[in-house]
Each structure stands twice: as C-alpha cells, then as structure tokens.
Design an enzyme around this catalytic site. Sequence first.
Site, PDB file in Angstrom:
ATOM      1  N   MET A   1       0.831  -1.193   0.000  1.00  0.00           N
ATOM      2  CA  MET A   1       0.000   0.000   0.000  1.00  0.00           C
ATOM      3  C   MET A   1       0.874   1.256   0.000  1.00  0.00           C
ATOM      4  SD  MET A   1      -3.233  -0.642  -0.096  1.00  0.00           S
ATOM      5  CE  MET A   1      -4.451  -1.905   0.218  1.00  0.00           C
ATOM      6  N   CYS A   2       0.298   2.349  -0.446  1.00  0.00           N
ATOM      7  CA  CYS A   2       0.981   3.636  -0.463  1.00  0.00           C
ATOM      8  C   CYS A   2       0.752   4.356   0.862  1.00  0.00           C
ATOM      9  CB  CYS A   2       0.454   4.479  -1.620  1.00  0.00           C
ATOM     10  SG  CYS A   2       0.504   3.629  -3.209  1.00  0.00           S
ATOM     11  N   GLU A   3       1.361   5.533   0.999  1.00  0.00           N
ATOM     12  CA  GLU A   3       1.109   6.364   2.182  1.00  0.00           C
ATOM     13  C   GLU A   3       0.773   7.776   1.753  1.00  0.00           C
ATOM     14  OE1 GLU A   3       3.012   6.333   5.830  1.00  0.00           O
ATOM     15  OE2 GLU A   3       3.627   4.233   5.773  1.00  0.00           O
ATOM     16  N   HIS A  77       2.184  12.056  -1.474  1.00  0.00           N
ATOM     17  CA  HIS A  77       1.943  10.632  -1.676  1.00  0.00           C
ATOM     18  C   HIS A  77       3.275   9.934  -1.928  1.00  0.00           C
ATOM     19  CE1 HIS A  77       0.900   7.036  -4.108  1.00  0.00           C
ATOM     20  NE2 HIS A  77      -0.277   7.067  -3.505  1.00  0.00           N
ATOM     21  N   ILE A  78       3.486   8.793  -1.281  1.00  0.00           N
ATOM     22  CA  ILE A  78       4.609   7.930  -1.637  1.00  0.00           C
ATOM     23  C   ILE A  78       4.021   6.587  -2.048  1.00  0.00           C
ATOM     24  CG2 ILE A  78       6.421   9.085  -0.328  1.00  0.00           C
ATOM     25  CD1 ILE A  78       6.004   7.091   1.925  1.00  0.00           C
TER      26      ILE A  78
END
Length: 268
Positions: A1-3, A77-78
């Site tokens: 998942m992204c962060e 966003h990463i």
Amino acid sequence: MCELLAMSANTPTDLCFSFTGLTRRGGDTGPHRDGWGVAFYEGKGVRAFHESGASASSRIAEVVQTHPIKSEVAICHIRQANVGSICLANTHPFIRELWGQYWTFAHNGQLEGFRAEPGFYEPVGDTDSEQVFCDLLNRMRAQGQRSDSLEGLSERLVKLSEGYARRGVFNLLLSNGDWLFTFCTTKMASITRRAPFGPARLKDADVIVDFEAETTANDIVSVIVTEPLTTDERWELYQPGEWRLWRKGEVMASGVVGVPDYPRPPTD
C-alpha cells in the site's frame, strides 16, 4: 500500500517537518520506493514535484524538505506499486482543472479492474487510482456546477466515495485549494496543532521541531496521514468509512458511512 500526507492550515505554512518524516518511508524505513509526489497550493496555482524513484534517496525531495514552501493546503503521496508500471505518469498526486480550479487527488488502496466511465477526463497513466480520479471528476462535472454550495459538494463527494469504497480499498485525499476532503476505508490519522504549541519528534528521522518558535498564537495547522509521523503527540484515528471536510485547519463537516470490512494494514 501507499502512504498519504496532507495539510490544511489557516495561514500559509511550510510542510518541511512532516514531509521529512514521510520521505524516509519511501525506501528507507518503509517499502514505498516506487515514486512520490507533493503538491502545494499557492493562491490559485499549484507548485508540484513528482519523481518515479524512492523519496528517501531523492535529491529533489531533499530540496523540498529544506525549502520552506508556504501553503494553506498541501497533498503528498509515496507509492508502493500494485497496479500500473513504475513511471512518472503513475505518480500521485494527480492534478486536473475543474470549474476554473486545480483539483488535486491522491489515493491509497486498490480498486481492481476499475475503469472510468467515458467522459471529458481521461487517465494519462495506467493506475486504478487515476481511473478513479477521472471518473470522479466526470461525475462531478455532469452532476454539479461551480456555484454549488460547499455542503452540496461534500454530500456528492461522500456519495461517490462510498460507491468507490464498495469496489475496493479507498483512502482519499482531494482538494481544490480552498477545502480538503478526506475519506478512510482502512487507515488514516490526523492531528490539529494550535496554541499552546510544543515540541514534536519524528518517528522515522532523528528530527525534533519546536512549533512554538515557528508559529504564532493564531495559527491552526492540521496534518492528515496514513500512519502517525511523530512519537510524542496524540493523533486521532479515523474509523472505517469516516470522512472529513477540512478548511483553514478546521473540520467543517464530517460523518461515517458504511464500507466493507477490509483488512486493516498493520501498524508500523
């Protein structure tokens, strides 16, 4: 998942401290090495930086960390890729114009096989996230107008978000530079900093900041993230299905809708 990471403030504020913590998770303390991006609103304009590599080792991210860009709304966003190739076109946040404003969108989750309904907005990359963004804007453009009240606009965003959440994990940040809309299906947290300010320590980097020295007594700064960034502050956790509309650092409206019981990611 992204962060995800977003900021809403009542005065132009830099994001250096929070952004420094987030970037360490992009290939150092976390696995999100497949691209990163950040967008700062400055008046009606947006100053954006994107890169398809890891933020922890990025010279551009290092510049953003040390350059105090002042903004009332920012979205970061990463990426940990699960749909779509690793390339610049697939890095969030995505930006489009609607009703004479730049709308900025970042998403954490996966809506497998999702395709936007045909319309004015089309994706450039090949992620499900950009497909959702284009679909959302097409529906807003078809069903609403620029004169809609903030209450009516938020109701439409909640209804659309509830529908997307039935298709898969849908943790959302969305802004037009005036307001910030957030929606959670699995994991999100927030903190609102106001006087009296104190020090804070990052979880992912050996950095401490004294907010009292950096702010005035009238400042209100809220930060919304996937996972809390500091170790010595009390963060408020979202419930699954919870949405909040932020403006000038304050929650203007909020609520909880029903969403499927998706597995919650582990806490780091």
